[in-house]
Write a protein that holds these residues in place. Structure first.
Motif, PDB file in Angstrom:
ATOM      1  N   GLY A   1      -7.301  -2.135  -4.774  1.00  9.02           N
ATOM      2  CA  GLY A   1      -8.661  -1.133  -4.805  1.00  9.02           C
ATOM      3  C   GLY A   1      -6.987   0.006  -4.864  1.00  9.02           C
ATOM      4  O   GLY A   1      -6.072   0.129  -5.049  1.00  9.02           O
ATOM      5  N   SER A   2      -8.338   0.504  -4.508  1.00  8.41           N
ATOM      6  CA  SER A   2      -7.837   2.479  -4.338  1.00  8.41           C
ATOM      7  C   SER A   2      -8.505   3.322  -2.673  1.00  8.41           C
ATOM      8  O   SER A   2      -9.719   2.820  -3.394  1.00  8.41           O
ATOM      9  CB  SER A   2      -7.927   3.413  -5.550  1.00  8.41           C
ATOM     10  OG  SER A   2      -9.328   3.020  -5.827  1.00  8.41           O
ATOM     11  N   SER A   3      -7.964   4.344  -3.143  1.00  2.00           N
ATOM     12  CA  SER A   3      -8.486   5.646  -1.920  1.00  2.00           C
ATOM     13  C   SER A   3      -8.513   6.532  -2.073  1.00  2.00           C
ATOM     14  O   SER A   3      -7.494   7.073  -3.039  1.00  2.00           O
ATOM     15  CB  SER A   3      -8.407   4.773  -0.401  1.00  2.00           C
ATOM     16  OG  SER A   3      -6.185   5.329  -0.586  1.00  2.00           O
TER      17      SER A   3
ATOM     18  N   ARG B   1     -13.225   4.155  -0.780  1.00  2.00           N
ATOM     19  CA  ARG B   1     -12.789   3.588  -1.483  1.00  2.00           C
ATOM     20  C   ARG B   1     -13.489   2.095  -1.913  1.00  2.00           C
ATOM     21  O   ARG B   1     -14.342   2.316  -1.839  1.00  2.00           O
ATOM     22  CB  ARG B   1     -11.588   2.654  -0.310  1.00  2.00           C
ATOM     23  CG  ARG B   1     -10.945   3.285   1.052  1.00  2.00           C
ATOM     24  CD  ARG B   1     -10.078   2.331   1.777  1.00  2.00           C
ATOM     25  NE  ARG B   1      -9.646   2.472   3.248  1.00  2.00           N
ATOM     26  CZ  ARG B   1      -8.965   2.333   4.028  1.00  2.00           C
ATOM     27  NH1 ARG B   1      -8.300   1.198   3.041  1.00  2.00           N
ATOM     28  NH2 ARG B   1      -7.695   3.005   4.623  1.00  2.00           N
TER      29      ARG B   1
ATOM     30  N   MET C   1     -12.892  -1.493  -4.002  1.00  2.00           N
ATOM     31  CA  MET C   1     -11.351  -2.596  -3.968  1.00  2.00           C
ATOM     32  C   MET C   1     -12.161  -3.877  -4.632  1.00  2.00           C
ATOM     33  O   MET C   1     -13.575  -3.913  -4.916  1.00  2.00           O
ATOM     34  CB  MET C   1     -11.590  -2.951  -2.141  1.00  2.00           C
ATOM     35  CG  MET C   1     -10.582  -2.564  -1.021  1.00  2.00           C
ATOM     36  SD  MET C   1     -11.181  -2.430   0.253  1.00  2.00           S
ATOM     37  CE  MET C   1     -12.876  -1.152   0.292  1.00  2.00           C
TER      38      MET C   1
ATOM     39  N   GLN D   1       1.212  -1.562  -0.109  1.00  2.00           N
ATOM     40  CA  GLN D   1       0.076   0.217  -0.188  1.00  2.00           C
ATOM     41  C   GLN D   1       0.965   1.055   0.167  1.00  2.00           C
ATOM     42  O   GLN D   1       1.644   1.158   0.743  1.00  2.00           O
ATOM     43  CB  GLN D   1      -1.309   0.003   1.120  1.00  2.00           C
ATOM     44  CG  GLN D   1      -1.904   1.023   1.254  1.00  2.00           C
ATOM     45  CD  GLN D   1      -3.118   1.054   2.531  1.00  2.00           C
ATOM     46  OE1 GLN D   1      -3.405   1.090   2.504  1.00  2.00           O
ATOM     47  NE2 GLN D   1      -2.903   2.514   3.790  1.00  2.00           N
TER      48      GLN D   1
ATOM     49  N   GLU E   1     -12.976   9.570   3.497  1.00  2.00           N
ATOM     50  CA  GLU E   1     -12.235   8.980   2.828  1.00  2.00           C
ATOM     51  C   GLU E   1     -13.549   7.498   2.224  1.00  2.00           C
ATOM     52  O   GLU E   1     -13.857   7.230   2.879  1.00  2.00           O
ATOM     53  CB  GLU E   1     -11.755   8.002   4.066  1.00  2.00           C
ATOM     54  CG  GLU E   1     -10.937   6.801   3.364  1.00  2.00           C
ATOM     55  CD  GLU E   1     -10.002   7.019   4.332  1.00  2.00           C
ATOM     56  OE1 GLU E   1      -9.477   5.301   4.831  1.00  2.00           O
ATOM     57  OE2 GLU E   1     -10.449   6.744   5.909  1.00  2.00           O
TER      58      GLU E   1
ATOM     59  N   LYS F   1     -17.044  -1.532  -2.022  1.00  2.00           N
ATOM     60  CA  LYS F   1     -17.010   0.435  -2.296  1.00  2.00           C
ATOM     61  C   LYS F   1     -18.129   1.240  -0.488  1.00  2.00           C
ATOM     62  O   LYS F   1     -18.688   0.603  -0.270  1.00  2.00           O
ATOM     63  CB  LYS F   1     -17.859   1.220  -2.989  1.00  2.00           C
ATOM     64  CG  LYS F   1     -17.047   0.804  -4.367  1.00  2.00           C
ATOM     65  CD  LYS F   1     -17.902   1.820  -5.331  1.00  2.00           C
ATOM     66  CE  LYS F   1     -17.796   0.879  -6.843  1.00  2.00           C
ATOM     67  NZ  LYS F   1     -18.528   2.033  -7.903  1.00  2.00           N
TER      68      LYS F   1
END
Length: 473
Positions: free
Chosen positions: A171-173, A186, A188, A133, A184, A207
């Motif tokens: 995933g991304s955030s 996310r 995934m 990460q 926040e 999500k």
């Protein structure tokens, strides 16, 4: 409030989601769940269908220099008690600053997870699992933005007769943190496969988003025999949402879940203003005066007068919550602080606000060493100041373009990107016949109006972009 995305939370083989709770720092990392004062929840797909797990997560976070260590311990079970999950995770996040931005890289020190499904037990640990990460934080004067990417491969083993299950996740955030809230979110994407070709096979997407929003609400008093009819208050709400969809062994489905804590209320001062009743900007003026961002003169606000540069500096600093707390420090004459500008005094009531906006690059002086605190401010300058605070001037188009105002040609070249962005974000507007009047002095009423738009953008529009456009719960 630090709302930096914490690095790696352990995830359940199939789907675990974790976000901030009870106005605390958000839980972050791989496979986050959702949480409120009543506890932590995540969804598990180990059986090929979603199973809601509830329980507790204990968190320990320590920071030293540019390094942060985090430890998490989970105890979860489903409603029937048939399924249980225990998980422990320890990780180290290393941060490196680079030209106003911060890059975070996470390494997992230890990880162990056990899932019991009736008579079957699955286990995974750091010897067979891989994690990665990294997050980048872009720290602008009034808003800190961040975006990250994460991935893992977890290998779950049972007894000799139980097939091994592998879960791959990418995933991304994205997120932000500022005075009026933080979000926040996310996304995934998972792929799950069994070593037995007849076992579990499929994919799913999770999500989730955690959001804290501060909003200004008007409360009217019921009794008539009272010194004030009503007043404004700040309402702070904490909410976590999650949606998931899956296609596992030809079983397809989707659902969502929302958890929220009760709002917190903080009453604001009730200003007594006699010259704003019925004014087109009456509500924004009262809001800004209640926040003590724009101060009235006795009981008169003088909405049609031009706002001074130091008054606007104070308003932006207060609304953005960027003023440092004052501390009493003994200094010798040699080390005594010197004013930033030759025409601003250290003992001036508004100096700390001028210092805040100047040191953060939101508002500059006039010439090399003058601020002209009593000088007037043009609409073009005001737009530039707000966009400097948000740090989004680079989002304006490249090359030749029009701001959309009929007097676009009269907008100074140094302000055009900011005027374009301020209009795009709903911070400013033109006259009824489509003119911006960039060189016109900004009145106190106009300042209250655009600053109220600025608050609304921070409270709602950012959340809309970072949450609702991603998560359709």
């Amino acid at each position: 409030m630090k709302k930096f995305l914490s690095a790696v939370l352990a995830g359940l083989m199939i789907s675990s989601l974790a976000v901030s709770s009870a106005y605390a720092e958000p839980l972050g990392g791989f496979d986050p769940g959702i949480e409120n004062l009543q506890g932590y929840q995540e969804v598990v797909f180990l059986t090929g269908r979603p199973v809601l797990m509830k329980g507790t997560v204990k968190t320990s976070i320590k920071e030293k220099d540019d390094e942060r260590t985090e430890k998490y311990i989970y105890k979860l079970e489903d409603a029937s008690g048939e399924f249980t999950l225990s998980r422990s995770l320890s990780l180290t996040a290393t941060l490196q600053d680079n030209y106003g931005q911060t890059v975070e890289v996470v390494e997992v020190d230890s990880f162990k997870e056990t899932i019991k499904l009736g008579d079957v037990t699955y286990s995974a640990d750091d010897k067979t699992s891989e994690f990665t990460q990294s997050i980048i934080y872009d720290n602008k004067p009034a808003v800190s933005y961040y975006a990250g990417n994460m991935a893992y491969r977890k290998v779950y083993k049972g007894d000799d007769e139980t097939p091994t299950i592998t879960v791959d996740m990418e995933g991304s955030s994205v997120g932000y943190d500022q005075a009026w809230g933080n979000t926040e979110t996310r996304t995934m994407n998972y792929y799950i496969s069994s070593s037995d070709s007849k076992g579990i096979q499929g994919s799913y997407t999770v999500k989730n988003s955690n959001n804290i929003t501060k909003d200004i609400v008007y409360a009217e008093n019921q009794p008539t025999q009272i010194s004030f009819r009503g007043g404004y208050m700040v309402s702070e709400k904490d909410e976590s949402v999650m949606e998931y969809s899956y296609d596992i062994n030809s079983r397809v489905g989707s659902s969502s879940l929302t958890l929220a804590n009760n709002p917190k209320f903080t009453r604001l001062n009730v200003p007594e203003l006699r010259d704003t009743s019925g004014h087109w900007a009456e509500e924004p003026i009262k809001i800004l005066a209640s926040l003590n961002a724009i101060s009235p003169n006795a009981k008169n606000f003088a909405p049609s007068l031009a706002i001074s540069r130091e008054e606007f500096a104070k308003a932006v600093a207060v609304v953005s919550d960027i003023v440092e707390e004052e501390t009493t420090v003994r200094r010798s004459k040699k080390t005594q602080e010197q004013p930033l500008f030759t025409d601003t005094a250290l003992d001036s009531e508004k100096y700390k606000y001028v210092k805040a906006v100047a040191t953060k690059g939101i508002m500059g002086g006039v010439g090399e060493d003058r601020f002209e605190p009593k000088g007037e401010l043009s609409k073009a300058q005001a737009a530039t100041i707000l966009i400097n605070a948000l740090g989004v001037e680079a989002l304006a188009p490249n090359g030749a373009y029009s701001t959309g105002f009929k007097d676009d040609y009269s907008i100074p070249y140094w302000a055009k990107d900011s005027v374009y962005m301020a209009r795009s974000l709903g911070l400013i507007d033109g006259t009824e016949n489509g003119f911006f009047q960039p060189n016109k002095s900004l009145t106190r009423a106009e300042a209250a109006s655009i600053l109220n738009n600025y608050i609304h953008y921070l409270s709602y529009d950012l959340r809309e972009d970072f949450r609702e456009r991603i998560v359709n719960y």
